[in-house]
Motif scaffolding. Structure first.
Motif, PDB file in Angstrom:
ATOM      1  N   LEU A 116       0.804  -1.142   0.180  1.00  0.00           N
ATOM      2  CA  LEU A 116      -0.172  -0.139   0.145  1.00  0.00           C
ATOM      3  C   LEU A 116       1.136   1.158  -0.185  1.00  0.00           C
ATOM      4  N   ALA A 117       0.681   2.217  -0.831  1.00  0.00           N
ATOM      5  CA  ALA A 117       1.435   4.048  -0.997  1.00  0.00           C
ATOM      6  C   ALA A 117       0.542   4.729  -1.357  1.00  0.00           C
ATOM      7  N   ARG A 118       0.728   5.940  -0.988  1.00  0.00           N
ATOM      8  CA  ARG A 118       0.548   7.195  -1.374  1.00  0.00           C
ATOM      9  C   ARG A 118       1.415   8.032  -2.079  1.00  0.00           C
ATOM     10  N   LEU A 119       0.814   8.776  -2.948  1.00  0.00           N
ATOM     11  CA  LEU A 119       1.579   9.532  -3.403  1.00  0.00           C
ATOM     12  C   LEU A 119       1.927  11.084  -2.244  1.00  0.00           C
ATOM     13  N   CYS A 213       5.630  -5.973 -11.679  1.00  0.00           N
ATOM     14  CA  CYS A 213       3.854  -5.244 -10.326  1.00  0.00           C
ATOM     15  C   CYS A 213       2.563  -5.130 -11.095  1.00  0.00           C
ATOM     16  N   PHE A 214       1.992  -5.626 -10.204  1.00  0.00           N
ATOM     17  CA  PHE A 214       0.429  -5.013 -11.072  1.00  0.00           C
ATOM     18  C   PHE A 214      -0.296  -3.863 -10.085  1.00  0.00           C
ATOM     19  N   ALA A 215      -0.697  -3.070  -9.992  1.00  0.00           N
ATOM     20  CA  ALA A 215      -1.765  -2.199  -9.137  1.00  0.00           C
ATOM     21  C   ALA A 215      -2.466  -1.595  -9.470  1.00  0.00           C
ATOM     22  N   VAL A 216      -3.366  -1.129  -9.010  1.00  0.00           N
ATOM     23  CA  VAL A 216      -4.702   0.168  -9.222  1.00  0.00           C
ATOM     24  C   VAL A 216      -4.868   1.210  -7.639  1.00  0.00           C
ATOM     25  N   ALA A 217      -5.038   1.725  -8.033  1.00  0.00           N
ATOM     26  CA  ALA A 217      -5.762   3.280  -7.574  1.00  0.00           C
ATOM     27  C   ALA A 217      -6.645   3.125  -6.545  1.00  0.00           C
ATOM     28  N   SER A 222     -10.565  11.923  -4.715  1.00  0.00           N
ATOM     29  CA  SER A 222     -10.649  12.400  -6.385  1.00  0.00           C
ATOM     30  C   SER A 222      -9.835  13.272  -6.596  1.00  0.00           C
ATOM     31  N   PRO A 223      -8.523  13.491  -7.414  1.00  0.00           N
ATOM     32  CA  PRO A 223      -9.069  12.051  -7.281  1.00  0.00           C
ATOM     33  C   PRO A 223      -7.200  11.395  -6.807  1.00  0.00           C
ATOM     34  N   PRO A 224      -7.590  10.024  -7.267  1.00  0.00           N
ATOM     35  CA  PRO A 224      -6.754   9.220  -5.671  1.00  0.00           C
ATOM     36  C   PRO A 224      -5.003  10.037  -5.375  1.00  0.00           C
ATOM     37  N   ASN A 225      -5.204   8.750  -4.268  1.00  0.00           N
ATOM     38  CA  ASN A 225      -3.637   9.376  -3.679  1.00  0.00           C
ATOM     39  C   ASN A 225      -3.058   8.181  -3.176  1.00  0.00           C
ATOM     40  N   GLU A 226      -3.463   7.111  -2.778  1.00  0.00           N
ATOM     41  CA  GLU A 226      -2.927   5.861  -2.737  1.00  0.00           C
ATOM     42  C   GLU A 226      -3.658   4.226  -4.356  1.00  0.00           C
ATOM     43  N   ALA A 227      -2.707   4.040  -3.654  1.00  0.00           N
ATOM     44  CA  ALA A 227      -2.597   2.207  -4.692  1.00  0.00           C
ATOM     45  C   ALA A 227      -2.335   1.314  -4.128  1.00  0.00           C
ATOM     46  N   LEU A 228      -2.517   0.108  -4.035  1.00  0.00           N
ATOM     47  CA  LEU A 228      -2.643  -1.271  -3.661  1.00  0.00           C
ATOM     48  C   LEU A 228      -1.953  -1.865  -5.042  1.00  0.00           C
TER      49      LEU A 228
END
Length: 258
Positions: A116-119, A213-217, A222-228
């Motif tokens: 899990l990460a954040r921009l 690596c496969f990732a989804v926001a 809005s807009p998203p800041n995190e992704a898995l």
């Protein structure tokens, strides 16, 4: 009336003046936290363009207060107080708390490393990681920072933003992490458009050779800041496996943001 540091400043439209010593202290902590080795006084002073005496005073103060540690050779690294502060941030972060149950399920289902990460600016910061049960595993500690354009996590988030915003966010030069990293803005823009249409991002060994690596926001904002994401060595992947991983990620996203 005497004006002190921190009083509203008419020169800045009623804002607050920054305190140089505080800025320098934060710069030292950020410099050491991003370094992959213990740093010498010279490295810190040079890296932050500080006078040697000022750097030494800051480092000594931080050592005395437990924010950084020093060894017998006079090298410095992040200390326990910084670790405690970082751990507290993660423990109280609402997104982490909401995502962790689904991350646990995803990790158990796939047996692979889940992130899990954040921009943050032009970089992504890892907030939580569930390690693969395989001996050949991907490990990224919470707090680690990587360029957004060279990771599946980062590209998944950037793809949800207008290109003009992305272009302003990124540095002038897209420094590669591997030979597969994007360094051309036009190519990256096309990749982000493809991700937006596809619904998920793929890191094709752009961050680490031998790793896909496969990732989804995650749409918490809005807009998203995190992704898995799910990171897997290419030796354990085939077309069927990739489809299953993407489907599992999408289900996990649904559980998290529901």
């Amino acid at each position: 009336m005497t004006k002190h540091d921190g009083d509203p400043s008419p020169e800045t439209g009623g804002g607050v003046r920054s305190v140089k010593s505080a800025e320098r202290t934060i710069a030292v902590l950020e410099y050491l936290s991003s370094a992959d080795h213990a740093c010498s006084l010279r490295e810190v002073a040079t890296g932050l363009t500080l006078p040697r005496a000022s750097a030494y005073a800051l480092l000594t103060t931080l050592v005395n207060t437990g924010w950084i540690d020093s060894d017998a050779a006079g090298r410095y690294r992040i200390g326990l107080r910084a670790l405690r502060a970082g751990a507290s941030y993660v423990e109280h972060d609402d997104v982490v708390q909401r995502a962790q149950p689904a991350m646990n399920e995803l990790n158990n289902e796939l047996g692979e490393t889940v992130h899990l990460a954040r921009l943050d600016g032009a970089e992504i910061v890892y907030l939580a990681t569930n390690i693969s049960r395989h001996s050949l595993a991907v490990v990224s500690r919470p707090g680690r920072r990587l360029p957004s354009w060279a990771t599946g996590l980062g590209k998944a988030i950037l793809a949800m933003r207008p290109w003009d915003e992305v272009d302003r966010l990124l540095p002038e030069t897209l420094t590669p992490r591997t030979v597969h990293s994007f360094t051309d803005r036009a190519a990256l823009r096309a990749e982000l458009e493809a991700i937006r249409l596809r619904g998920h991002a793929i890191d094709e060994q752009e961050s680490t050779i031998g790793l896909r690596c496969f990732a989804v926001a995650l749409g918490f904002s809005s807009p998203p800041n995190e992704a898995l994401s799910c990171s897997i060595p290419v030796v354990r992947l085939d077309a069927d496996r990739e489809e299953k991983v993407v489907a599992a990620l999408l289900r996990a996203r649904g559980r998290i943001v529901r």
